[in-house]
Design a protein around this motif. Structure first.
Motif, PDB file in Angstrom:
ATOM      1  N   GLY A  78       0.817  -1.198   0.000  1.00  0.00           N
ATOM      2  CA  GLY A  78       0.000   0.000   0.000  1.00  0.00           C
ATOM      3  C   GLY A  78       0.851   1.248   0.000  1.00  0.00           C
ATOM      4  O   GLY A  78       2.006   1.190   0.409  1.00  0.00           O
ATOM      5  N   PRO A  79       0.338   2.385  -0.429  1.00  0.00           N
ATOM      6  CA  PRO A  79      -0.939   2.421  -1.133  1.00  0.00           C
ATOM      7  C   PRO A  79      -0.822   1.949  -2.591  1.00  0.00           C
ATOM      8  O   PRO A  79       0.283   1.741  -3.088  1.00  0.00           O
ATOM      9  CB  PRO A  79      -1.320   3.905  -1.075  1.00  0.00           C
ATOM     10  CG  PRO A  79      -0.034   4.636  -0.887  1.00  0.00           C
ATOM     11  CD  PRO A  79       0.925   3.704  -0.219  1.00  0.00           C
ATOM     12  N   LEU A  80      -1.969   1.769  -3.201  1.00  0.00           N
ATOM     13  CA  LEU A  80      -2.071   1.343  -4.605  1.00  0.00           C
ATOM     14  C   LEU A  80      -3.060   2.269  -5.288  1.00  0.00           C
ATOM     15  O   LEU A  80      -4.151   2.495  -4.756  1.00  0.00           O
ATOM     16  CB  LEU A  80      -2.595  -0.103  -4.654  1.00  0.00           C
ATOM     17  CG  LEU A  80      -3.093  -0.622  -6.007  1.00  0.00           C
ATOM     18  CD1 LEU A  80      -1.953  -0.719  -7.028  1.00  0.00           C
ATOM     19  CD2 LEU A  80      -3.764  -1.997  -5.838  1.00  0.00           C
ATOM     20  N   ALA A  81      -2.685   2.805  -6.424  1.00  0.00           N
ATOM     21  CA  ALA A  81      -3.610   3.690  -7.148  1.00  0.00           C
ATOM     22  C   ALA A  81      -3.388   3.587  -8.647  1.00  0.00           C
ATOM     23  O   ALA A  81      -2.256   3.443  -9.106  1.00  0.00           O
ATOM     24  CB  ALA A  81      -3.397   5.141  -6.710  1.00  0.00           C
ATOM     25  N   VAL A  82      -4.491   3.656  -9.379  1.00  0.00           N
ATOM     26  CA  VAL A  82      -4.440   3.709 -10.840  1.00  0.00           C
ATOM     27  C   VAL A  82      -5.264   4.918 -11.272  1.00  0.00           C
ATOM     28  O   VAL A  82      -6.337   5.182 -10.689  1.00  0.00           O
ATOM     29  CB  VAL A  82      -4.993   2.399 -11.459  1.00  0.00           C
ATOM     30  CG1 VAL A  82      -5.127   2.519 -12.975  1.00  0.00           C
ATOM     31  CG2 VAL A  82      -4.082   1.223 -11.102  1.00  0.00           C
ATOM     32  N   ALA A  83      -4.777   5.665 -12.251  1.00  0.00           N
ATOM     33  CA  ALA A  83      -5.498   6.855 -12.729  1.00  0.00           C
ATOM     34  C   ALA A  83      -6.911   6.456 -13.159  1.00  0.00           C
ATOM     35  O   ALA A  83      -7.080   5.446 -13.858  1.00  0.00           O
ATOM     36  CB  ALA A  83      -4.742   7.462 -13.900  1.00  0.00           C
ATOM     37  N   PRO A  84      -7.939   7.215 -12.728  1.00  0.00           N
ATOM     38  CA  PRO A  84      -9.316   6.816 -13.022  1.00  0.00           C
ATOM     39  C   PRO A  84      -9.569   6.467 -14.489  1.00  0.00           C
ATOM     40  O   PRO A  84     -10.253   5.481 -14.786  1.00  0.00           O
ATOM     41  CB  PRO A  84     -10.134   8.033 -12.572  1.00  0.00           C
ATOM     42  CG  PRO A  84      -9.317   8.609 -11.455  1.00  0.00           C
ATOM     43  CD  PRO A  84      -7.883   8.394 -11.852  1.00  0.00           C
ATOM     44  N   ALA A  85      -8.991   7.229 -15.400  1.00  0.00           N
ATOM     45  CA  ALA A  85      -9.250   6.960 -16.823  1.00  0.00           C
ATOM     46  C   ALA A  85      -8.616   5.653 -17.282  1.00  0.00           C
ATOM     47  O   ALA A  85      -8.931   5.149 -18.364  1.00  0.00           O
ATOM     48  CB  ALA A  85      -8.713   8.109 -17.669  1.00  0.00           C
ATOM     49  N   ARG A  86      -7.702   5.117 -16.458  1.00  0.00           N
ATOM     50  CA  ARG A  86      -7.002   3.897 -16.851  1.00  0.00           C
ATOM     51  C   ARG A  86      -7.363   2.702 -15.963  1.00  0.00           C
ATOM     52  O   ARG A  86      -6.710   1.656 -16.036  1.00  0.00           O
ATOM     53  CB  ARG A  86      -5.480   4.115 -16.794  1.00  0.00           C
ATOM     54  CG  ARG A  86      -4.981   5.331 -17.544  1.00  0.00           C
ATOM     55  CD  ARG A  86      -5.416   5.317 -18.993  1.00  0.00           C
ATOM     56  NE  ARG A  86      -4.920   4.145 -19.678  1.00  0.00           N
ATOM     57  CZ  ARG A  86      -3.954   4.156 -20.588  1.00  0.00           C
ATOM     58  NH1 ARG A  86      -3.409   5.287 -20.956  1.00  0.00           N
ATOM     59  NH2 ARG A  86      -3.565   3.038 -21.166  1.00  0.00           N
ATOM     60  N   GLN A  87      -8.394   2.861 -15.126  1.00  0.00           N
ATOM     61  CA  GLN A  87      -8.773   1.740 -14.261  1.00  0.00           C
ATOM     62  C   GLN A  87      -9.489   0.656 -15.071  1.00  0.00           C
ATOM     63  O   GLN A  87     -10.008   0.910 -16.140  1.00  0.00           O
ATOM     64  CB  GLN A  87      -9.665   2.240 -13.116  1.00  0.00           C
ATOM     65  CG  GLN A  87      -8.864   3.085 -12.119  1.00  0.00           C
ATOM     66  CD  GLN A  87      -9.694   3.707 -11.017  1.00  0.00           C
ATOM     67  OE1 GLN A  87     -10.897   3.470 -10.911  1.00  0.00           O
ATOM     68  NE2 GLN A  87      -9.068   4.529 -10.190  1.00  0.00           N
ATOM     69  N   ARG A  88      -9.499  -0.549 -14.527  1.00  0.00           N
ATOM     70  CA  ARG A  88     -10.132  -1.727 -15.134  1.00  0.00           C
ATOM     71  C   ARG A  88      -9.500  -2.102 -16.466  1.00  0.00           C
ATOM     72  O   ARG A  88     -10.157  -2.585 -17.370  1.00  0.00           O
ATOM     73  CB  ARG A  88     -11.633  -1.525 -15.293  1.00  0.00           C
ATOM     74  CG  ARG A  88     -12.285  -1.099 -13.991  1.00  0.00           C
ATOM     75  CD  ARG A  88     -13.760  -1.140 -14.061  1.00  0.00           C
ATOM     76  NE  ARG A  88     -14.201  -2.519 -13.907  1.00  0.00           N
ATOM     77  CZ  ARG A  88     -15.326  -2.865 -13.315  1.00  0.00           C
ATOM     78  NH1 ARG A  88     -16.128  -1.951 -12.848  1.00  0.00           N
ATOM     79  NH2 ARG A  88     -15.664  -4.118 -13.207  1.00  0.00           N
ATOM     80  N   GLN A  89      -8.210  -1.821 -16.591  1.00  0.00           N
ATOM     81  CA  GLN A  89      -7.488  -2.226 -17.812  1.00  0.00           C
ATOM     82  C   GLN A  89      -6.334  -3.154 -17.447  1.00  0.00           C
ATOM     83  O   GLN A  89      -5.431  -3.362 -18.249  1.00  0.00           O
ATOM     84  CB  GLN A  89      -6.958  -0.977 -18.543  1.00  0.00           C
ATOM     85  CG  GLN A  89      -8.073  -0.070 -19.026  1.00  0.00           C
ATOM     86  CD  GLN A  89      -7.573   1.286 -19.522  1.00  0.00           C
ATOM     87  OE1 GLN A  89      -6.420   1.436 -19.906  1.00  0.00           O
ATOM     88  NE2 GLN A  89      -8.448   2.268 -19.509  1.00  0.00           N
ATOM     89  N   GLY A  90      -6.346  -3.632 -16.214  1.00  0.00           N
ATOM     90  CA  GLY A  90      -5.330  -4.602 -15.801  1.00  0.00           C
ATOM     91  C   GLY A  90      -4.058  -3.982 -15.234  1.00  0.00           C
ATOM     92  O   GLY A  90      -3.119  -4.698 -14.890  1.00  0.00           O
ATOM     93  N   ILE A  91      -4.008  -2.633 -15.126  1.00  0.00           N
ATOM     94  CA  ILE A  91      -2.760  -1.982 -14.696  1.00  0.00           C
ATOM     95  C   ILE A  91      -2.481  -2.247 -13.216  1.00  0.00           C
ATOM     96  O   ILE A  91      -1.357  -2.558 -12.825  1.00  0.00           O
ATOM     97  CB  ILE A  91      -2.819  -0.466 -15.007  1.00  0.00           C
ATOM     98  CG1 ILE A  91      -2.878  -0.267 -16.521  1.00  0.00           C
ATOM     99  CG2 ILE A  91      -1.618   0.265 -14.405  1.00  0.00           C
ATOM    100  CD1 ILE A  91      -3.131   1.160 -16.973  1.00  0.00           C
ATOM    101  N   GLY A  92      -3.516  -2.147 -12.387  1.00  0.00           N
ATOM    102  CA  GLY A  92      -3.339  -2.422 -10.959  1.00  0.00           C
ATOM    103  C   GLY A  92      -2.808  -3.840 -10.750  1.00  0.00           C
ATOM    104  O   GLY A  92      -1.850  -4.065 -10.009  1.00  0.00           O
ATOM    105  N   SER A  93      -3.419  -4.798 -11.449  1.00  0.00           N
ATOM    106  CA  SER A  93      -2.989  -6.196 -11.305  1.00  0.00           C
ATOM    107  C   SER A  93      -1.539  -6.370 -11.761  1.00  0.00           C
ATOM    108  O   SER A  93      -0.763  -7.098 -11.138  1.00  0.00           O
ATOM    109  CB  SER A  93      -3.876  -7.129 -12.137  1.00  0.00           C
ATOM    110  OG  SER A  93      -5.203  -7.003 -11.733  1.00  0.00           O
TER     111      SER A  93
END
Ligand SMILES: CC(C)(COP(=O)(O)OP(=O)(O)OC[C@H]1O[C@@H](n2cnc3c(N)ncnc32)[C@H](O)[C@@H]1OP(=O)(O)O)[C@@H](O)C(=O)NCCC(=O)NCCS
Length: 175
Positions: A78-93
């Protein structure tokens, strides 16, 4: 065309990008003091960023911690963050998995996280009750305390997680 996401360790010049990333990803929470302090912790923190089209679009930090009364090496995600426009594209994983690979190679035994099990279970995190967080969590957060065994040691760990100064703020654990 599949876009290329580059992952690298963060550098001091990333701090300006972190300000925007964390304000956008966490509009109701100020994690920037923690992020800035973690950047000053040197090799005790593995801090990875995701870059797409030359822009910093994701960040994760893993802090080396201890267990009171034990010499085992463990880490806190932690923490973990992905830019909102790029979320749900596998970047966090992608960045979490890369960080876990680093930790395994560094002989870490376990990784802990306080986060949504619906997200972290995909990496194999499970509810943790033998190792306790440094502050007592609100009742409704108990299920959010999780761990992942990295397979470097078979002995179960017990005790309280001991964290370095950036994490020694009650508000990070209770609000
Ligand atoms: C949580 C976060 C880091 C995930 O990064 P990401 O790049 O969007 O995640 P991925 O693309 O790897 O994974 C997307 C999946 O995670 C799920 N997901 C995203 N955020 C989630 C959350 N807060 N809780 C549960 N699931 C979440 C999505 O529904 C999606 O599920 P699916 O694969 O079944 O469709 C990112 O959404 C974010 O920065 N959110 C705002 C900040 C935040 O809440 N951080 C704390 C993490 S607990």
């Amino acid at each position: 065309m599949i876009e290329k996401i580059a992952i690298r360790e963060s550098v001091p010049g990333d701090v300006a990008s972190f300000e925007k990333l964390y304000r956008d990803a966490f509009p109701d929470e100020d994690l920037l003091p923690l992020v800035r302090e973690l950047q000053g912790e040197g090799p005790a923190v593995v801090s990875l960023v995701a870059i797409a089209d030359k822009a910093l679009v994701g960040h994760v930090a893993f802090t080396t911690c201890g267990i009171v009364g034990s010499a085992k090496k463990v880490a806190l995600l932690g923490p973990l963050a992905v830019a909102p426009a790029r979320q749900r594209q596998g970047i966090g994983s992608l960045i979490v998995r890369e960080g876990l690979r680093w930790l395994k190679n560094a002989d870490m035994n376990q990784v802990y996280v306080l986060g949504d099990p619906a997200y972290y279970s995909r990496f194999g995190f499970e509810p943790e009750d033998r190792v306790t967080p440094p502050y007592q969590l609100p009742q409704e957060w108990r299920g959010a305390w999780q761990s992942l065994d990295l397979g470097n040691d078979k002995q179960p760990l017990h005790g309280m997680l001991s964290v370095p100064p950036p994490w020694r703020k009650r508000a990070l654990w209770t609000s």
